[in-house]
Write an enzyme that holds these catalytic residues in place. Structure first.
Site, PDB file in Angstrom:
ATOM      1  N   ASP A  62      15.842  -7.255   1.016  1.00  0.00           N
ATOM      2  CA  ASP A  62      16.330  -5.824   0.436  1.00  0.00           C
ATOM      3  C   ASP A  62      16.916  -4.914   0.939  1.00  0.00           C
ATOM      4  OD1 ASP A  62      14.385  -7.050  -1.793  1.00  0.00           O
ATOM      5  OD2 ASP A  62      12.603  -6.736  -0.667  1.00  0.00           O
TER       6      ASP A  62
ATOM      7  N   ASP B 134      11.636  -5.259  -6.166  1.00  0.00           N
ATOM      8  CA  ASP B 134      11.556  -6.740  -5.662  1.00  0.00           C
ATOM      9  C   ASP B 134      10.366  -7.156  -6.083  1.00  0.00           C
ATOM     10  OD1 ASP B 134      12.285  -8.782  -4.039  1.00  0.00           O
ATOM     11  OD2 ASP B 134      11.048  -7.960  -2.765  1.00  0.00           O
TER      12      ASP B 134
ATOM     13  N   ASP C 127      10.624  -4.821   0.095  1.00  0.00           N
ATOM     14  CA  ASP C 127       9.908  -4.885   1.349  1.00  0.00           C
ATOM     15  C   ASP C 127      10.670  -5.746   2.426  1.00  0.00           C
ATOM     16  OD1 ASP C 127       9.354  -7.409   0.255  1.00  0.00           O
ATOM     17  OD2 ASP C 127       7.604  -7.481   1.895  1.00  0.00           O
TER      18      ASP C 127
END
Length: 513
Positions: free
Chosen positions: A336, A133, A332
């Site tokens: 996600d 990410d 995080d």
């Protein structure tokens, strides 16, 4: 205050936010205990083999006694059968996997890394695909508001309406909006209710009418149109690599807010180390293509996808896994959570929200992204040790049982060999303690660049103040060139100095090496 401090005078008031069981190390201890209580696939296979080995050895011992009873005296036949029982060592097979795995988990725990499932280490060792990410994982996750555009409102009204909605959320953009409003002493507009739409933004009631804050997908879903003039004015920001949020009320999109974030100084070196280990690295983000491309170039990654919803991230990762094998997702945020759960191994960074931590198989400490290559090395070392232990244990039992059944191994010698077999498995596993400690590779940093009087256009340092160049000026640069133009505060123009290299947009070339 340091433990052992003495109050000489006055009154010390201490507020406890939790009991000892809520401390970080207590959580680490519980996580390690839970992980050790679980079994990896190899461990479960070894347990099944040991379960079948015991009756097989008993049967072999009986057959051996019967076979030798017609050839040697009964006492000697019983000793040969006894040697078969003594030399069989299911202990070595039983210790092969759990001992090495436990040592690996313990080493990770000493560096603040939590392993929730031992199977994750086994899969991680075989993974050749790492997906990251962007926001909060490769960047600091603390974006700053760098500008606003309004078709029908000024900055004060834009920030007031945006802050009224943003205070209902903990998203990085929301925090940046609330902070910017507070810095300008702008009171948030009254927004009694707000609803978070995962991967899109916020929608609520602004008292005088509905208000929305989020990406284009949110406004398209609401059917709230924008104006061509507003979109054209925001285009340089999007092309310049800034993240954008749209703000609207009463059925129309009326403003655009631009954000910048700080690239983690560990990110380029971390991803470069993973690539050196043969891993394919990609970037999956819900942000705009321009912002994702700039970060991807900054960390030396040329495979990336932007504008992905949480569900689209999971689907994209599934496609990559089908092509490349086991996949690891590192993230995080709340967006996600689904993809971390869907990945073969989900890894959350320490600053992750609770949902990300709970759905991840491995949790790195805050600021511990640089530990990821070492974690991969340790997982591979654990797997090699487990396989070598099992090879030794099965090979030993096969050879030793054959020698004992053929009357080539006395019971006393069999006992010594049995103890030696288990000892060798222990010694082999303890080699994991000799694996080198992790080394933080930091060849450069934003502070180092800024210390030379230069401010990167994007990424490692905060965006240059307005007198160093406007957003439109920055957008006119050739963003297709991997070299980065550096703004010099002393000369107040784009400096002639260009720092070359494939990650030049983030600051300095050597950071990715």
């Amino acid at each position: 205050m340091v433990a052992g401090s003495v109050v000489l005078d006055g009154v010390l008031v201490v507020r406890s936010d939790g009991v000892g069981g809520d401390s970080r190390w207590a959580r680490i201890g519980r996580a390690v205990g839970d992980a050790l209580a679980r079994r990896s696939p190899t461990h479960r296979l070894a347990d099944r083999v040991v379960g079948g080995l015991v009756p097989a050895v008993l049967g072999l011992a009986g057959v051996t006694v019967v076979y030798w009873a017609g050839r040697v005296p009964p006492g000697e036949a019983m000793l040969i059968g006894l040697a078969v029982l003594v030399v069989a060592c299911p202990c070595a097979v039983g210790l092969a996997a759990p001992l090495a795995t436990s040592l690996g988990i313990a080493r990770l725990a000493r560096h603040g890394c939590l392993v929730r499932d031992p199977a994750a280490l086994e899969v991680l060792a075989q993974a050749r695909l790492f997906a990251f990410d962007k926001t909060g994982t490769l960047t600091a996750g603390r974006p700053r508001l760098v500008g606003t555009l309004g078709a029908e409102a000024g900055e004060s009204e834009i920030l007031a309406r945006a802050a009224g909605l943003a205070r209902h959320s903990q998203h990085g953009f929301s925090c940046a909006i609330v902070a910017a409003a507070a810095e300008r002493a702008i009171a948030p507009a009254l927004t009694p209710t707000a609803r978070s739409l995962s991967g899109r933004g916020l929608h609520g009631d602004g008292g005088a009418g509905p208000v929305a804050l989020g990406n284009r997908a949110l406004f398209d879903g609401l059917g709230w149109p924008s104006t061509p003039e507003l979109e054209a004015a925001a285009l340089p920001w999007a092309e310049g690599g800034y993240s954008l949020a749209h703000l609207g009320w009463n059925g129309r999109c009326r403003a655009v807010l631009a954000f910048d974030d700080t690239l983690l100084p560990d990110a380029p070196a971390t991803l470069a180390e993973l690539s050196r280990r043969g891993a394919a690295v990609t970037l999956l983000s819900g942000d705009l293509a321009g912002a994702v491309q700039r970060v991807a170039r900054a960390v030396g990654v040329w495979s990336w996808q932007a504008g992905l919803s949480p569900e689209a991230k999971s689907q994209t990762l599934a496609q990559l896994r089908a092509a490349r094998g086991p996949g690891v997702m590192v993230g995080d945020g709340i967006n996600d959570g689904p993809v971390l759960a869907a990945a073969d191994v989900g890894i959350a960074v320490g600053g992750a929200i609770d949902l990300a931590r709970e759905t991840a198989d491995i949790v790195l400490p805050e600021g511990g992204l640089w530990l990821l290559p070492w974690t991969l090395d340790l997982a591979r070392a654990v797997r090699r040790t487990v396989l070598s232990n099992l090879l030794w244990a099965f090979g030993y039992n096969l050879v030793a049982l054959t020698l004992a059944a053929l009357d080539l191994l006395l019971p006393l010698a069999a006992a010594a060999v049995t103890a030696g077999s288990s000892l060798l498995v222990v010694v082999s596993s303890l080699r994991l303690e000799r694996l080198p400690e992790p080394t933080r590779r930091l060849a450069g940093s934003a502070e180092a660049v800024a210390g030379e009087g230069c401010v990167p256009v994007f990424g490692l340092a905060h965006r240059a103040p307005p007198d160093f160049g406007t957003v439109a000026d920055l957008a006119q640069q050739d963003f297709g060139d991997p070299d980065a133009a550096i703004l010099n505060p002393e000369t107040d123009h784009v400096a002639d100095r260009i720092i070359g290299g494939k990650i030049g947009v983030a600051g300095v070339e050597q950071m990715g090496r």
